[in-house]
Write an enzyme that holds these catalytic residues in place. Structure first.
Site, PDB file in Angstrom:
ATOM      1  N   ARG A  53     -13.091 -24.742 -19.606  1.00 37.40           N
ATOM      2  CA  ARG A  53     -13.090 -25.413 -18.388  1.00 37.40           C
ATOM      3  C   ARG A  53     -11.496 -25.592 -17.771  1.00 37.40           C
ATOM      4  O   ARG A  53     -10.987 -26.204 -18.464  1.00 37.40           O
ATOM      5  CB  ARG A  53     -13.847 -26.448 -18.345  1.00 37.40           C
ATOM      6  CG  ARG A  53     -13.714 -27.627 -17.208  1.00 37.40           C
ATOM      7  CD  ARG A  53     -15.054 -28.006 -16.558  1.00 37.40           C
ATOM      8  NE  ARG A  53     -14.585 -28.727 -15.641  1.00 37.40           N
ATOM      9  CZ  ARG A  53     -14.896 -28.318 -14.266  1.00 37.40           C
ATOM     10  NH1 ARG A  53     -15.317 -27.213 -13.810  1.00 37.40           N
ATOM     11  NH2 ARG A  53     -14.517 -29.124 -13.165  1.00 37.40           N
ATOM     12  N   HIS A  67     -25.496 -34.904 -18.643  1.00 36.07           N
ATOM     13  CA  HIS A  67     -24.833 -33.831 -19.212  1.00 36.07           C
ATOM     14  C   HIS A  67     -25.808 -33.108 -20.167  1.00 36.07           C
ATOM     15  O   HIS A  67     -25.238 -32.239 -20.722  1.00 36.07           O
ATOM     16  CB  HIS A  67     -23.633 -34.450 -19.966  1.00 36.07           C
ATOM     17  CG  HIS A  67     -22.688 -35.226 -19.184  1.00 36.07           C
ATOM     18  ND1 HIS A  67     -23.110 -36.634 -18.991  1.00 36.07           N
ATOM     19  CD2 HIS A  67     -21.639 -35.128 -18.258  1.00 36.07           C
ATOM     20  CE1 HIS A  67     -22.151 -37.288 -18.318  1.00 36.07           C
ATOM     21  NE2 HIS A  67     -21.295 -36.152 -17.861  1.00 36.07           N
ATOM     22  N   CYS A 111     -24.770 -39.855 -13.670  1.00 38.48           N
ATOM     23  CA  CYS A 111     -23.560 -39.400 -12.877  1.00 38.48           C
ATOM     24  C   CYS A 111     -24.246 -38.173 -11.922  1.00 38.48           C
ATOM     25  O   CYS A 111     -25.461 -38.180 -11.831  1.00 38.48           O
ATOM     26  CB  CYS A 111     -22.339 -38.402 -13.651  1.00 38.48           C
ATOM     27  SG  CYS A 111     -21.000 -38.004 -12.850  1.00 38.48           S
TER      28      CYS A 111
END
Ligand code: GLN
Ligand code: ZN
Length: 764
Positions: free
Chosen positions: A519, A699, A731
């Site tokens: 990433r 996630h 999130c």
């Protein structure tokens, strides 16, 4: 003067390592092909440094994923659950880094944490009571030999034993002290092996010692290195530190038998003072970190040469000073060659990794020349720095100067606003909401790409987003959420999107920096004074609001996060830049309010990132202005407007009072992975802000059951007053699929309703 590089970016100039690794993960290429891509990157990096004339070039700074993980694997610090998978070495390595799900089993990845005060993440090695620490790997030796075959003698770099002992997670009953001896043993074997290979220099990275070091830490550090150095034989040892100064152990550092000590003169506020006041021994090399490894601006030669003069004046011999980077160049992009579109007017002010090599070598030449002031390289550098244009905006400067103390305070006080808001919003108890983004499906990304490339008109772009917003609103209504969002379909990234609407920002095409594993992020550059060009989100929020009778939450990124995820200016303080951004976002908040948006969320996902590494500096150096900057953003709204904020990590147990002082009305945060520990601290500190600790982990694609969500909420209710508890995921949902998102949110609403059978209003 000699020159040195702590470490070089390893993702490749065009992120070759990322793409090759991702193909390997998908089984599209084999290990051999991945190896050949990585070898090409290493060779390229070494030759680049060689051509630039760097005297100390590092090896083993390359990593397939992360250097801390590399070191753990080198020393057999691999939990059994990974070994049991029976995979190849490389596959085991990637299983540790990313988890594994397949024929051989199902294991999660090791935990990942931010690397000191950067946006790079390392993997947290785990050690249990039975772990046998042994030197089992070959990576550092192989890479040294690889460089040697192309004629380059490198300095082998490795995470130092003290830092590793402190970063490891101990899962059994043993502590770092129990592993001290085995660490000394394996690091000694490592040094011995280097000696048999004829390696000339080794670099131990010990950033941990720039933190607050107490007497026990110090004792451990001294003991480890006294023992290691007593057997070092021919190989020379550099003790490398970065991200701050080493005030707590400087005296010990300079008396231990190191051949070189690497100090950070950029971030280490006391580094120069230490060298000047305490002296630096004649028998060691001082690797002076003078070229910033964390930011992208050209080095200021007057300043750097001045520093070198002061160091020399304090008695360090010119021949004993090595001009070094302040930390690994891993934290800056590869090369300006990748910027084809950016105008030279900007580019000439930047130095990415490749350009920093040139700076190192120019500094070395200049310092050797008594007439350097007449050297064109010096003159050019000075002209560049003094003639930087178009960065100042008098109006912005004036606005910051005119901020009054009362602008940092929202009135009336929280307790009064809370009542007004509850009366106005009339939400049920345990209100349900989301963090903002909804799945970024292929069509959403495509719409943005087509618009960016000019292949569709602005109207087509906007109409598509409006269609998505309308669908998102009706989905949320169908699910039964209480506070709705527009879905954030316009955003590629929560910082870049805002930066694009602010003047004072510059964007790059290819300036990628590794964040973790494959990433990478492309932080925008704060070029000048920042102000808002035009409304940023009003169009989207207003449209969403027109689609429903339920409250719609406006969605903004906060000033501290925008700053922390950009490359900041160095000619003004980050405090001042943050205040400029805060004023720009404040305008947006007031515009949203004027357009009927009565709930506004200001995300501060990265609030903690620049928290100083020393506790003693937390408030005076950072929180004392970062928290007021957040308050400045929302202090102008009416009492009935509800301000939310969101933080990604619940790692703020130790700064709870500061978080409360942000004076938001509601805060949502990630809690599902941290065993709800934070709830105790909230209770203990009498946290006044209403809270939505994420009830499930976004996630993972897993769909949480109603029962487990109720159980999580019941646990929260033990610590949090019913009047203050919100129900939400932990999130944004942008990386999730549509199906699992809908199913999870349906369960979330069902769980909230179970707590709230009679559908009471949110209690006052
Ligand atoms: N509002 C953002 C989102 O939902 C928050 C993202 C974040 O916290 N990183 O995506
Ligand atoms: Zn988040």
């Amino acid at each position: 003067m000699k020159t040195s590089v702590v470490g070089y970016p390893r993702i490749g100039e065009n992120r070759e390592l990322k793409f090759a690794s991702e193909k390997f993960f998908k089984g599209q290429i084999d290990e051999a092909e991945l190896d050949s891509v990585s070898k090409a990157i290493r060779v390229h990096n070494w030759l680049k440094q060689l051509t630039a004339g760097i005297s100390f070039i590092s090896s083993n700074d390359f990593s397939y994923y992360d250097n801390v993980l590399d070191t753990a694997v080198l020393f057999n610090i691999i939990p059994d659950r990974y070994k049991k998978l029976g995979l190849s070495d490389k596959e085991t390595y990637f299983a540790l880094a990313r988890g594994y799900q397949g024929e051989n089993g199902d294991v999660k990845a090791l935990a990942m944490k931010k690397w000191f005060n950067t946006n790079y993440h390392y993997l947290v090695p785990e050690i249990d009571d039975d772990t046998r620490v042994e030197l089992v790997g070959n990576k550092p030796f192989d890479e040294y030999l690889e460089a040697k075959t192309i004629g380059i003698e490198t300095r082998v770099v490795i995470t130092g034993p003290f830092t590793l002992l402190n970063l490891i997670r101990y899962t059994g009953s043993k502590t770092r002290e129990d592993f001290k001896d085995s660490f000394i043993r394996v690091y000694s074997s490592f040094i011995e092996k280097l000696n048999t290979m004829g390696v000339k220099w080794v670099q131990f990275d010990e950033p941990y010692i720039v933190k607050d070091i107490d007497e026990t830490d110090k004792k451990l550090f001294v003991e480890i290195y006294t023992k290691l150095l007593s057997n070092k034989n021919a190989v020379k040892v550099l003790l490398q530190t970065y991200f701050g100064d080493v005030r707590d152990v400087y005296k010990e550092l300079i008396t231990l038998d190191f051949d070189g000590v690497g100090l950070d003169f950029v971030e280490g506020r006391k580094t120069l003072e230490l060298v000047v006041n305490e002296g630096f021994p004649k028998d060691k090399l001082l690797f002076a970190g003078l070229v910033n490894g964390k930011n992208i601006w050209r080095n200021d030669y007057v300043k750097t040469i001045g520093l070198i003069k002061t160091i020399k004046g304090s008695g360090v011999d010119q021949d004993n000073i090595v001009i070094n980077t302040s930390c690994s160049l891993l934290h800056v992009p590869n090369s300006l060659d990748g910027e084809k579109k950016l105008s030279e007017d900007y580019k000439k002010h930047f130095a990415f990794a490749a350009e920093k090599l040139v700076e190192l070598s120019e500094l070395s030449t200049l310092t050797a020349n008594p007439e350097y002031v007449n050297d064109s390289r010096y003159i050019n550098n000075q002209n560049l720095l003094t003639n930087r244009k178009n960065i100042l905006d008098e109006a912005v400067k004036k606005r910051v100067e005119e901020i009054k103390d009362e602008d940092y305070t929202r009135l009336p006080v929280f307790e009064e606003r809370e009542k007004v808001q509850k009366a106005k919003l009339n939400l049920p108890a345990f209100p349900t909401t989301t963090i903002g983004s909804f799945p970024q499906t292929a069509d959403v990304k495509r719409n943005r790409t087509l618009f960016r490339k000019g292949e569709i008109s602005k109207k087509e772009y906007v109409d598509f987003n409006k269609k998505k917003i309308a669908e998102c609103i009706s989905l949320q209504e169908e699910i039964g959420l209480d506070v709705l969002v527009h879905g954030e379909y316009e955003r590629n990234d929560m910082v870049e999107y805002f930066g694009e609407h602010l003047s004072g920002y510059v964007f790059t095409e290819n300036a990628w920096v590794q964040s973790y594993g494959t990433r990478c992020v492309k932080p925008p550059i704060i070029w000048g004074d920042v102000s808002r060009k035009d409304p940023i989100t009003v169009l989207w929020s207003k449209y969403a609001k027109s689609c429903t009778n339920k409250p719609v939450k406006g969605m903004l990124t906060g000033p501290v996060t925008i700053l922390n995820w950009s490359f900041p200016r160095e000619d003004i303080s980050i405090k001042e830049s943050t205040l400029q951004i805060a004023l720009a976002i404040r305008d947006e908040v007031l515009d949203l309010e004027a357009n009927g948006i009565d709930i506004i969320q200001i995300d501060e996902a990265a609030l903690r990132e620049k928290l100083p590494l020393r506790k003693s500096d937390w408030y005076s150096e950072y929180l004392d202005w970062a928290i007021p900057a957040f308050r400045l953003v929302h202090s102008g709204v009416k009492p009935e407007t509800q301000i939310h904020t969101h933080m990604c990590y619940s790692e703020f147990t130790d700064i709870i009072p500061a978080i409360d002082a942000m004076d938001a009305d509601v805060i949502t945060f990630e809690a599902s992975r941290s065993d709800l520990q934070i709830l105790d601290s909230l209770k203990e500190h009498n946290f006044k802000t209403e809270v939505g600790p994420g009830v499930y982990d976004i996630h993972s694609p897993r769909i949480p059951s109603v029962e487990e969500l109720v159980a999580a909420l019941e646990k929260m209710r033990e610590k949090i007053d019913d009047r203050k508890l919100w129900v939400n995921p932990d999130c944004g949902l942008k990386t999730r699929g549509e199906t699992e998102t809908k199913a999870s949110l349906i369960n979330l609403v069902a769980a909230a309703k179970k707590l709230n059978r009679v559908n009471n209003p949110q209690p006052v």
